[in-house]
Design a protein around this motif. Structure first.
Motif, PDB file in Angstrom:
ATOM      1  N   ARG A  24      49.240  53.812   7.629  1.00  0.00           N
ATOM      2  CA  ARG A  24      49.992  55.117   7.642  1.00  0.00           C
ATOM      3  C   ARG A  24      51.500  54.926   7.442  1.00  0.00           C
ATOM      4  NH1 ARG A  24      48.662  56.939  13.282  1.00  0.00           N
ATOM      5  NH2 ARG A  24      50.494  58.277  13.054  1.00  0.00           N
ATOM      6  N   VAL A  25      51.918  53.881   7.004  1.00  0.00           N
ATOM      7  CA  VAL A  25      53.278  53.691   6.646  1.00  0.00           C
ATOM      8  C   VAL A  25      53.408  53.906   5.151  1.00  0.00           C
ATOM      9  CG1 VAL A  25      55.271  52.006   6.274  1.00  0.00           C
ATOM     10  CG2 VAL A  25      54.036  51.681   8.415  1.00  0.00           C
ATOM     11  N   PRO A  26      54.275  54.847   4.850  1.00  0.00           N
ATOM     12  CA  PRO A  26      54.488  55.181   3.428  1.00  0.00           C
ATOM     13  C   PRO A  26      54.915  54.190   2.659  1.00  0.00           C
ATOM     14  CG  PRO A  26      55.992  56.277   4.499  1.00  0.00           C
ATOM     15  CD  PRO A  26      55.055  55.543   5.733  1.00  0.00           C
ATOM     16  N   PRO A  27      54.408  54.117   1.259  1.00  0.00           N
ATOM     17  CA  PRO A  27      55.046  52.939   0.390  1.00  0.00           C
ATOM     18  C   PRO A  27      56.553  52.792   0.266  1.00  0.00           C
ATOM     19  CG  PRO A  27      53.202  54.177  -0.664  1.00  0.00           C
ATOM     20  CD  PRO A  27      53.483  54.888   0.652  1.00  0.00           C
ATOM     21  N   LEU A  28      57.295  54.170   0.549  1.00  0.00           N
ATOM     22  CA  LEU A  28      58.603  54.378   0.630  1.00  0.00           C
ATOM     23  C   LEU A  28      59.274  53.428   1.640  1.00  0.00           C
ATOM     24  CD1 LEU A  28      61.040  56.257  -0.029  1.00  0.00           C
ATOM     25  CD2 LEU A  28      60.466  57.281   1.930  1.00  0.00           C
ATOM     26  N   LEU A  29      58.432  53.114   2.756  1.00  0.00           N
ATOM     27  CA  LEU A  29      59.124  52.233   4.049  1.00  0.00           C
ATOM     28  C   LEU A  29      58.510  50.551   3.773  1.00  0.00           C
ATOM     29  CD1 LEU A  29      59.500  54.858   6.853  1.00  0.00           C
ATOM     30  CD2 LEU A  29      61.302  54.124   5.105  1.00  0.00           C
ATOM     31  N   MET A  85      68.805  49.240   6.343  1.00  0.00           N
ATOM     32  CA  MET A  85      67.976  50.112   5.225  1.00  0.00           C
ATOM     33  C   MET A  85      67.356  51.356   5.694  1.00  0.00           C
ATOM     34  SD  MET A  85      65.231  47.227   3.545  1.00  0.00           S
ATOM     35  CE  MET A  85      64.663  46.153   4.827  1.00  0.00           C
ATOM     36  N   LEU A  86      66.911  51.501   6.848  1.00  0.00           N
ATOM     37  CA  LEU A  86      66.485  52.782   7.142  1.00  0.00           C
ATOM     38  C   LEU A  86      67.611  53.807   7.115  1.00  0.00           C
ATOM     39  CD1 LEU A  86      63.916  51.687  10.045  1.00  0.00           C
ATOM     40  CD2 LEU A  86      63.395  52.533   7.666  1.00  0.00           C
ATOM     41  N   LYS A  87      68.914  53.315   7.570  1.00  0.00           N
ATOM     42  CA  LYS A  87      69.977  54.442   7.433  1.00  0.00           C
ATOM     43  C   LYS A  87      69.889  55.015   6.318  1.00  0.00           C
ATOM     44  CE  LYS A  87      73.097  51.782   9.647  1.00  0.00           C
ATOM     45  NZ  LYS A  87      74.551  51.373   9.659  1.00  0.00           N
ATOM     46  N   MET A  88      69.725  54.183   5.076  1.00  0.00           N
ATOM     47  CA  MET A  88      70.061  54.690   3.593  1.00  0.00           C
ATOM     48  C   MET A  88      68.974  55.928   3.414  1.00  0.00           C
ATOM     49  SD  MET A  88      70.833  51.104   1.762  1.00  0.00           S
ATOM     50  CE  MET A  88      68.982  51.046   1.554  1.00  0.00           C
ATOM     51  N   PHE A  89      67.831  56.033   3.958  1.00  0.00           N
ATOM     52  CA  PHE A  89      66.886  57.071   3.593  1.00  0.00           C
ATOM     53  C   PHE A  89      67.098  58.300   4.089  1.00  0.00           C
ATOM     54  CE2 PHE A  89      64.317  52.813   3.310  1.00  0.00           C
ATOM     55  CZ  PHE A  89      63.809  53.172   1.821  1.00  0.00           C
ATOM     56  N   ARG A  90      67.521  59.180   3.282  1.00  0.00           N
ATOM     57  CA  ARG A  90      68.011  60.456   3.733  1.00  0.00           C
ATOM     58  C   ARG A  90      67.197  61.469   2.661  1.00  0.00           C
ATOM     59  NH1 ARG A  90      71.269  63.241   0.556  1.00  0.00           N
ATOM     60  NH2 ARG A  90      71.861  62.098  -1.210  1.00  0.00           N
ATOM     61  N   LYS A  91      66.784  62.631   3.132  1.00  0.00           N
ATOM     62  CA  LYS A  91      66.430  63.633   2.421  1.00  0.00           C
ATOM     63  C   LYS A  91      67.184  64.337   1.456  1.00  0.00           C
ATOM     64  CE  LYS A  91      62.138  65.961   3.073  1.00  0.00           C
ATOM     65  NZ  LYS A  91      60.894  65.847   3.981  1.00  0.00           N
TER      66      LYS A  91
ATOM     67  N   PHE B  16      54.968  50.861  19.984  1.00  0.00           N
ATOM     68  CA  PHE B  16      55.480  52.374  19.832  1.00  0.00           C
ATOM     69  C   PHE B  16      56.529  52.150  18.703  1.00  0.00           C
ATOM     70  CE2 PHE B  16      53.840  53.359  24.044  1.00  0.00           C
ATOM     71  CZ  PHE B  16      53.525  54.752  23.726  1.00  0.00           C
ATOM     72  N   GLY B  17      57.148  51.077  18.408  1.00  0.00           N
ATOM     73  CA  GLY B  17      58.257  50.736  17.342  1.00  0.00           C
ATOM     74  C   GLY B  17      57.638  50.927  15.995  1.00  0.00           C
ATOM     75  N   LEU B  18      56.233  50.322  15.871  1.00  0.00           N
ATOM     76  CA  LEU B  18      55.508  50.192  14.699  1.00  0.00           C
ATOM     77  C   LEU B  18      55.025  51.574  14.279  1.00  0.00           C
ATOM     78  CD1 LEU B  18      54.788  48.417  12.511  1.00  0.00           C
ATOM     79  CD2 LEU B  18      52.449  47.904  13.730  1.00  0.00           C
ATOM     80  N   LYS B  19      54.804  52.392  15.401  1.00  0.00           N
ATOM     81  CA  LYS B  19      54.299  53.760  15.269  1.00  0.00           C
ATOM     82  C   LYS B  19      55.471  54.598  14.579  1.00  0.00           C
ATOM     83  CE  LYS B  19      52.279  57.753  17.312  1.00  0.00           C
ATOM     84  NZ  LYS B  19      53.416  58.523  16.804  1.00  0.00           N
ATOM     85  N   HIS B  23      57.028  57.125   9.714  1.00  0.00           N
ATOM     86  CA  HIS B  23      58.044  58.361   9.121  1.00  0.00           C
ATOM     87  C   HIS B  23      59.319  57.670   8.980  1.00  0.00           C
ATOM     88  CE1 HIS B  23      59.335  62.186   8.306  1.00  0.00           C
ATOM     89  NE2 HIS B  23      58.062  62.591   7.975  1.00  0.00           N
ATOM     90  N   PRO B  24      59.936  58.250   7.817  1.00  0.00           N
ATOM     91  CA  PRO B  24      61.233  58.100   7.745  1.00  0.00           C
ATOM     92  C   PRO B  24      62.149  58.368   8.805  1.00  0.00           C
ATOM     93  CG  PRO B  24      60.382  58.803   5.543  1.00  0.00           C
ATOM     94  CD  PRO B  24      59.437  58.859   6.767  1.00  0.00           C
ATOM     95  N   ASN B  25      61.864  59.847   9.599  1.00  0.00           N
ATOM     96  CA  ASN B  25      62.680  60.337  10.426  1.00  0.00           C
ATOM     97  C   ASN B  25      62.852  59.676  11.686  1.00  0.00           C
ATOM     98  OD1 ASN B  25      63.126  62.555   8.571  1.00  0.00           O
ATOM     99  ND2 ASN B  25      61.845  63.855   9.550  1.00  0.00           N
ATOM    100  N   THR B  26      61.633  58.994  12.113  1.00  0.00           N
ATOM    101  CA  THR B  26      61.586  58.245  13.385  1.00  0.00           C
ATOM    102  C   THR B  26      61.599  56.628  13.214  1.00  0.00           C
ATOM    103  OG1 THR B  26      59.211  58.237  13.058  1.00  0.00           O
ATOM    104  CG2 THR B  26      60.148  60.006  14.567  1.00  0.00           C
ATOM    105  N   ALA B  27      61.847  56.200  11.919  1.00  0.00           N
ATOM    106  CA  ALA B  27      61.822  54.864  11.709  1.00  0.00           C
ATOM    107  C   ALA B  27      62.982  54.086  12.487  1.00  0.00           C
ATOM    108  CB  ALA B  27      61.804  54.513  10.279  1.00  0.00           C
ATOM    109  N   ARG B  28      64.071  54.725  12.376  1.00  0.00           N
ATOM    110  CA  ARG B  28      65.215  53.836  13.183  1.00  0.00           C
ATOM    111  C   ARG B  28      65.163  53.822  14.504  1.00  0.00           C
ATOM    112  NH1 ARG B  28      71.296  55.787  11.535  1.00  0.00           N
ATOM    113  NH2 ARG B  28      71.677  53.634  12.504  1.00  0.00           N
ATOM    114  N   ARG B  29      64.477  54.991  14.960  1.00  0.00           N
ATOM    115  CA  ARG B  29      64.333  54.787  16.570  1.00  0.00           C
ATOM    116  C   ARG B  29      63.253  53.728  16.865  1.00  0.00           C
ATOM    117  NH1 ARG B  29      61.332  59.895  18.798  1.00  0.00           N
ATOM    118  NH2 ARG B  29      59.289  58.948  17.875  1.00  0.00           N
ATOM    119  N   GLY B  30      62.243  53.646  16.114  1.00  0.00           N
ATOM    120  CA  GLY B  30      61.231  52.466  16.007  1.00  0.00           C
ATOM    121  C   GLY B  30      61.925  51.172  16.261  1.00  0.00           C
ATOM    122  N   THR B  31      62.961  50.974  15.325  1.00  0.00           N
ATOM    123  CA  THR B  31      63.578  49.662  15.331  1.00  0.00           C
ATOM    124  C   THR B  31      64.352  49.190  16.539  1.00  0.00           C
ATOM    125  OG1 THR B  31      63.956  50.237  12.723  1.00  0.00           O
ATOM    126  CG2 THR B  31      64.893  48.270  13.742  1.00  0.00           C
TER     127      THR B  31
END
Lengths: 91, 457
Positions: A24-29, A85-91, B16-19, B23-31
Motif C-alpha cells: 500500500r506504499v505508493p510509488p511516490l514514497l 526526504m519526507l519533509k520535501m513531499f508537499r501537496k 505502526f511506523g510502516l503503516k 501515505h505522504p501525510n502521515t509518513a513523517r510521523r511514522g518515521t
C-alpha cells in the motif's frame, strides 16, 4: 526447537503483515520506504551491542565495535535522511 | 524482562511506523515512531546481563553517530542510490560480524538449527556487504557501469552458491569445523562481487532492492540464532519490502529475476548499433531558443524525467521552467516510470526536492492516456523508458516493457547529451521520429537557456 518454531510463526506473520502494508506504499514514497526499512534493519544494533560489550574476547570486542558503528550509521543516518526526504513531499 | 518489553514496544512502533508510511501525510510521523522504537530497543539492550563493559559500545555509538549525521543530512538527493547502496553494505557487514562473533563464542554448544541460521546469516550478510559495495562502486562510477562478464561466469556464480549452501550443511553436521566457517565467510564475500559484476546501470534498481531484501533476511536469520523476536520482525519487514520492490521493478521492465541476475543485459546489443548510425541523418535537432518559442504556445506539457536529469542535477531548473509555463497558462505534469533513475522512487524524490507538489507526479498507468492530448512531452535524460522498440520490435531486449507513450503527444522534445544509446545500449527510434525534436547538450544548461528565453519574452 520449540523456540525456533515460535520464531517461524513470528517471521511468517511479520512477513505477511509487512507484505500487506508495503503493497500500500505508493510509488511516490518508494525511496523513503527503502531508507526507512534500511534504518529499522539497523535493529541489528541490539545484537552488536551485546557482542561489543560482553568481553567475550579481544576479537569479539573489535568486531562487535565495528558492528555497533556500522549499525549506528544506518540507524542515525537512515532516520535523518528518511525524514529529510519526507519533509520535501508537499501537496 | 525489561529487555523483552522494550523489544515488544519497539516491534509495535516499527509496525505502526510502516503503516504510516503508506501515505505522504502521515509518513513523517511514522518515521518518528520507528525512531522512538529504535531508541527504546537500544536502551533496553544496554541493560543486557552479558554486557559488562560499556566503553567500546559508547565508542561505536559515538563514531556511528558522527558518521551517520552527515550521511543523513548532507548527502544530496541526486546521490540517494549511492547512499542507499552504501548503507546496505554497512547493514550487511554489521550482521555478518555479529554472526562471526556469535559463532566463535558458541560453536561448541550450538544446536543444529542455531548453527544453520548463523551460517545463513553470515552468508547473506557477507553477500550484502560486498555486493552493495560493488553496487556503490558502479553507481559512483568508481567501477564501469556496464555489465562486466567473463567466461563461464554464470556457472561459477551458481557453483559458488551451491558450495556455500553445502558449507552451511557441513556446519550443521559438524558445528566446530572452524575452517568450513571461515571458508563460508570468504566465499560469501567473493559471491557478493560475482553477483553484482554482470549487472548494468539500468538494472541497478532491481539489484538495490534485492540487496535490501538480503540484508533483511540476514537480520531475520540472526534473530533466529539469538532467539530475538524484534530482529526476526524487522528482518521480515526489511526483507519483504526489498523483495516486493524488486518484483515491482522487474514487472516494470517486463523481465524476470533470473534474466536480470544472469542476463548481463546490454552487453549483447553492440551489433545492431551500426545499422542505426546511417539513420542519424534524419534526426531533427533544435536550439533552446527555438524550443522556447514552441513552449510559449503550449497549453499542456508533460515532463518525462530520467536518470540524465539526476546526473545533470536539473530538477530545480525544471521547476523554474515549469513555473513560467504555468504562469503562461499551461498545465505541467510529470510522468514517472517505475524504473526511471537508479532506484525505486528516485525521480519522485528529486522532483519533490525541487518543490514540485506530489500530486503532479503521475505514475505510468495514469499518465499514459494523457499523452495523446498533450502539446509537448519534454523528455529529460530518459531513454529506455520511452523507447518505442519495447512495443514494436520483438527482437529488442526491452520488448514488452511498459513504456511512457510520449510518441503520441503532438511534439516530443528530447534533451540529451548526444545520440549515444542509453545504459541498456539499445537504439531509440523515438529520437528519429517525425514529431521529435532533439536538443543536444547538458540538460541543465539547455533548460536554463529555454527558461531565460521564456522569461525574456
Amino acid at each position: 526447537m520449540s523456540s525456533s518454531i515460535t520464531g517461524l510463526y513470528i517471521f511468517m506473520l511479520a512477513a505477511f503483515l509487512g507484505y500487506q502494508l508495503i503493497q500500500r506504499v505508493p510509488p511516490l514514497l518508494h525511496t523513503p520506504l527503502m531508507s526507512f526499512t534500511n534504518s529499522i534493519s539497523g535493529i541489528s544494533l541490539v545484537a552488536s551491542l551485546v557482542a561489543a560489550g560482553a568481553n567475550y574476547s579481544v576479537m569479539a570486542t573489535i568486531l562487535g565495535t565495528i558492528a555497533v558503528t556500522c549499525a549506528t550509521i544506518n540507524v542515525v543516518g537512515g532516520f535523518l535522511i528518511t525524514d529529510r526526504m519526507l519533509k520535501m513531499f508537499r501537496k | 524482562m525489561i529487555i523483552t518489553i522494550s523489544y515488544f514496544i519497539a516491534s509495535t512502533l516499527f509496525l505502526f511506523g510502516l503503516k504510516d508510511l503508506t501515505h505522504p501525510n502521515t509518513a513523517r510521523r511514522g518515521t518518528s515512531l520507528a525512531a522512538l522504537g529504535m531508541l527504546i530497543a537500544v536502551f533496553g539492550t544496554l541493560l543486557h546481563h552479558e554486557i559488562v563493559d560499556y566503553k567500546w559500545i559508547i565508542a561505536g555509538l559515538v563514531i556511528g553517530t558522527v558518521i551517520g549525521i552527515p550521511m543523513g543530512l548532507k548527502i544530496p538527493m541526486t546521490k540517494m542510490p549511492e547512499r542507499i547502496a552504501l548503507s546496505h553494505s554497512f547493514g550487511g557487514l554489521a550482521i555478518a560480524l555479529v554472526g562471526v562473533v556469535e559463532y566463535y563464542r558458541h560453536a561448541g554448544v550450538m544446536g543444529k538449527v542455531q548453527i544453520g541460521t548463523i551460517g545463513f546469516e553470515v552468508f547473506l550478510g557477507a553477500v550484502t556487504f560486498t555486493g552493495s559495495l560493488m553496487a556503490f562502486g558502479k553507481l559512483q562510477e568508481l567501477l564501469p557501469g556496464r555489465p562486466m562478464t567473463f567466461p563461464k561466469q554464470n556457472i561459477i556464480t551458481v557453483g559458488s552458491i551451491v558450495a556455500a549452501i553445502l558449507l552451511i550443511f557441513s556446519l550443521i553436521v559438524l558445528p566446530t569445523s572452524y575452517s568450513a566457517f571461515n571458508l563460508l565467510l570468504a566465499l560469501s564475500c567473493v559471491l557478493g562481487v560475482l553477483v553484482v559484476l554482470p549487472i548494468g546501470g539500468a538494472d541497478m534498481p532491481v539489484v538495490i532492492c534485492l540487496l535490501n531484501s538480503y540484508a533483511g533476511l540476514a537480520a531475520s536469520a540472526s534473530g533466529f540464532a539469538l532467539n530475538n523476536m524484534v530482529l526476526i520482525i524487522c528482518g521480515a519487514l526489511d526483507g519483504g519490502s526489498g523483495f516486493i520492490l524488486a518484483l515491482l521493478m522487474c514487472k516494470a521492465m517486463n523481465r524476470s529475476f533470473s534474466n536480470v541476475l544472469f542476463g548481463a543485459f546490454g552487453s549483447v546489443a553492440a551489433a545492431p548499433r551500426e545499422a542505426a548510425t546511417a539513420e542519424k541523418a534524419t534526426v531533427r535537432s533544435g536550439t533552446p531558443e527555438e524550443a522556447a518559442k514552441i513552449f510559449k504556445a503550449a497549453k499542456s506539457v508533460i515532463v518525462v524525467p530520467g536518470y540524465g536529469m539526476a546526473v545533470a542535477q536539473a530538477q530545480h531548473t525544471v521547476r523554474e521552467m515549469a513555473s513560467i509555463l504555468e504562469k503562461n497558462g499551461a498545465t505541467v505534469k510529470y510522468a514517472i516510470h517505475p524504473v526511471a533513475g537508479r532506484m525505486p522512487g528516485h525521480m519522485n524524490v528529486l522532483l519533490a526536492e525541487a518543490d514540485i507538489p506530489y500530486d503532479k507526479l503521475i505514475d505510468i498507468d495514469d499518465i499514459n492516456p494523457e499523452f495523446p492530448h498533450t502539446d509537448i512531452s519534454l523528455v529529460i535524460g530518459a531513454n529506455d523508458v520511452v523507447n518505442p522498440a519495447a512495443k514494436t520490435d520483438t527482437a529488442s531486449p526491452i520488448y514488452g516493457m511498459p513504456i511512457l507513450d510520449v510518441g503520441s503527444s503532438k511534439l516530443v522534445m528530447v534533451l540529451k547529451r548526444s545520440m549515444n544509446p542509453g545504459f541498456a545500449g539499445i537504439d531509440n527510434a523515438l529520437f528519429i521520429g517525425s514529431n521529435t525534436m532533439m536538443i543536444f547538450g547538458d540538460a541543465k544548461q539547455t533548460l536554463l537557456k529555454i527558461t531565460a528565453a521564456l522569461a525574456a519574452a
